[in-house]
Design an enzyme around this catalytic site. Structure first.
Site, PDB file in Angstrom:
ATOM      1  N   ASP A 110      68.749  39.160  24.636  1.00 32.22           N
ATOM      2  CA  ASP A 110      68.032  39.539  25.857  1.00 32.22           C
ATOM      3  C   ASP A 110      67.110  38.392  26.248  1.00 32.22           C
ATOM      4  OD1 ASP A 110      65.973  40.732  27.609  1.00 32.22           O
ATOM      5  OD2 ASP A 110      66.768  42.664  26.988  1.00 32.22           O
ATOM      6  N   ASP A 131      65.448  40.691  21.082  1.00 29.46           N
ATOM      7  CA  ASP A 131      64.895  41.419  22.229  1.00 29.46           C
ATOM      8  C   ASP A 131      63.413  41.667  21.985  1.00 29.46           C
ATOM      9  OD1 ASP A 131      64.498  43.137  24.411  1.00 29.46           O
ATOM     10  OD2 ASP A 131      66.317  44.285  24.044  1.00 29.46           O
ATOM     11  N   ASP A 171      64.291  38.491  27.435  1.00 31.59           N
ATOM     12  CA  ASP A 171      62.889  38.685  27.066  1.00 31.59           C
ATOM     13  C   ASP A 171      62.620  38.518  25.570  1.00 31.59           C
ATOM     14  OD1 ASP A 171      63.448  41.175  25.851  1.00 31.59           O
ATOM     15  OD2 ASP A 171      62.870  42.319  27.616  1.00 31.59           O
ATOM     16  N   HIS A 182      62.222  44.445  23.048  1.00 28.43           N
ATOM     17  CA  HIS A 182      62.227  45.908  23.000  1.00 28.43           C
ATOM     18  C   HIS A 182      63.327  46.402  22.074  1.00 28.43           C
ATOM     19  CE1 HIS A 182      60.925  44.552  27.044  1.00 28.43           C
ATOM     20  NE2 HIS A 182      59.992  45.484  26.915  1.00 28.43           N
ATOM     21  N   ASP A 197      64.924  49.317  22.456  1.00 19.44           N
ATOM     22  CA  ASP A 197      65.855  50.128  23.249  1.00 19.44           C
ATOM     23  C   ASP A 197      66.329  51.346  22.456  1.00 19.44           C
ATOM     24  OD1 ASP A 197      65.453  48.197  25.122  1.00 19.44           O
ATOM     25  OD2 ASP A 197      67.480  47.398  25.089  1.00 19.44           O
ATOM     26  N   HIS A 212      70.436  45.321  30.000  1.00 18.87           N
ATOM     27  CA  HIS A 212      70.795  45.580  28.609  1.00 18.87           C
ATOM     28  C   HIS A 212      71.504  46.917  28.410  1.00 18.87           C
ATOM     29  CE1 HIS A 212      69.450  43.736  24.515  1.00 18.87           C
ATOM     30  NE2 HIS A 212      70.748  43.982  24.560  1.00 18.87           N
ATOM     31  N   HIS A 227      68.397  50.893  30.502  1.00 19.91           N
ATOM     32  CA  HIS A 227      68.526  49.735  29.616  1.00 19.91           C
ATOM     33  C   HIS A 227      67.680  49.930  28.350  1.00 19.91           C
ATOM     34  CE1 HIS A 227      65.036  47.344  31.805  1.00 19.91           C
ATOM     35  NE2 HIS A 227      64.690  48.564  31.486  1.00 19.91           N
ATOM     36  N   GLU A 236      70.057  40.633  30.732  1.00 23.10           N
ATOM     37  CA  GLU A 236      68.789  40.749  31.472  1.00 23.10           C
ATOM     38  C   GLU A 236      68.424  39.500  32.269  1.00 23.10           C
ATOM     39  OE1 GLU A 236      67.018  43.382  32.078  1.00 23.10           O
ATOM     40  OE2 GLU A 236      67.728  44.828  30.576  1.00 23.10           O
TER      41      GLU A 236
END
Length: 314
Positions: A234, A131, A236, A133, A135, A104, A148, A279
């Protein structure tokens, strides 16, 4: 308001085999896996013209050494960011680019490039960040050192990036960022989000309200401002039960149907102008199932559906 005719697009594929921002090797194989899973063929089958621009490549990394000793591979990520910003700017000229990742950290470059394109067009850029996360780490706050985890902080003008990552031609307004699926936030990121106008729909909010209502509200804002919309997906964001090929597994992600509904609503809106698929680590996959799912989700965004439905107006 400007809508994209998603019934007939020029789709440009750009490989971004970045793995310097991640903690596990394997993301550099992501673009090949997405191509092998049939992304170009899926887009063409939906009536779109497809140009595969090949794979971006960075220049020689600059000589950088950050005072935070945890920071890893900053020179390499800085070089990738500069290269991908240029590649994204070029690919977004009259087309819908899809950036094939890659970890990412690549979004620091791709979004910088499409933000420059939006600024030149005199239109605001909105970001849908799908996502686990946010980030939102700075170079000073990251404990893991994996870059990332800094892309959104950098793109929205966070402190501490000047002189380390390339200067932004156009900063992303954090008030035009919507994050969905968030469920893993470090304390420093929590503080950054609390001080930011970024809209966050974590998994509890999705559990309580579903994905449709918050997404439609965000799309209404994009439409009202005649915005361009970049989607950064992403792996995830998805529950690892359906998408295991990611090095940052977080349980409790979006289900198969929730993810497809997001993509179908995005297609219906006619607002999406660029897309990241990030990712994907094929080394962790099971017979290509995650790559195939990402291709299917991209196809839903590009117009694949079971039944025709009228386009929702905002």
């Amino acid at each position: 308001m400007t809508r994209i005719d998603h019934t007939s697009l020029l789709v440009r594929l750009v490989g971004a085999p970045v793995q310097d921002g991640a903690g596990r090797l394997g993301c550099e194989m992501g673009p090949s896996a997405l191509r092998t899973a049939g992304l170009a063929e899926a887009a063409a089958a939906l009536g779109h013209r497809v140009e595969d621009l090949g794979t971006a490549a960075p220049s020689a990394p600059p000589a950088l050494r950050h005072p935070n000793p945890a920071v890893k591979k900053l020179p390499e990520v800085a070089a990738w960011t500069a290269a991908l910003a240029e590649a994204a700017y070029a690919a977004a000229d009259g087309a819908l680019p899809i950036f094939l990742g890659g970890d990412h950290s690549l979004s620091a470059g791709t979004i910088a490039g499409v933000a420059r394109r939006a600024a030149e067009a005199g239109r605001p850029l909105f970001i849908l960040w799908l996502d686990a996360h946010p980030d939102m780490h700075g170079l000073d706050t990251t404990a893991s050192g994996h870059l990332h985890g800094v892309a959104m902080a950098y793109l929205t003008g966070g402190r501490g990036f000047a002189g380390w990552l390339p200067p932004l031609a156009a900063r992303v307004d954090p008030a035009r960022v919507c994050m969905m699926g968030i469920r893993s936030v470090d304390p420093a990121e929590h503080a950054a989000l609390a001080a930011s106008p970024i809209v966050v729909h974590d998994m509890r909010a999705i559990d309580e309200h579903g994905v449709a209502a918050p997404l439609r509200a965000f799309l209404a804002r994009v439409a009202a401002e005649d915005g361009m919309l970049h989607v950064s997906l992403d792996v995830d964001f998805l529950d690892p039960g359906i998408a295991p090929a990611v090095g940052t597994t977080v349980p409790g992600g979006a289900t198969f149907r929730e993810a497809h509904l997001v993509m179908e609503l995005l297609h219906d809106s006619g607002l999406v102008t660029s897309l990241d698929l990030v990712e994907l680590n094929p080394f962790l996959d099971e017979r290509g199932r995650t790559a195939t799912l990402l291709v299917d989700l991209a196809a839903s965004l590009l117009g694949r559906r079971v039944m025709d439905r009228p386009t929702r107006s905002f």
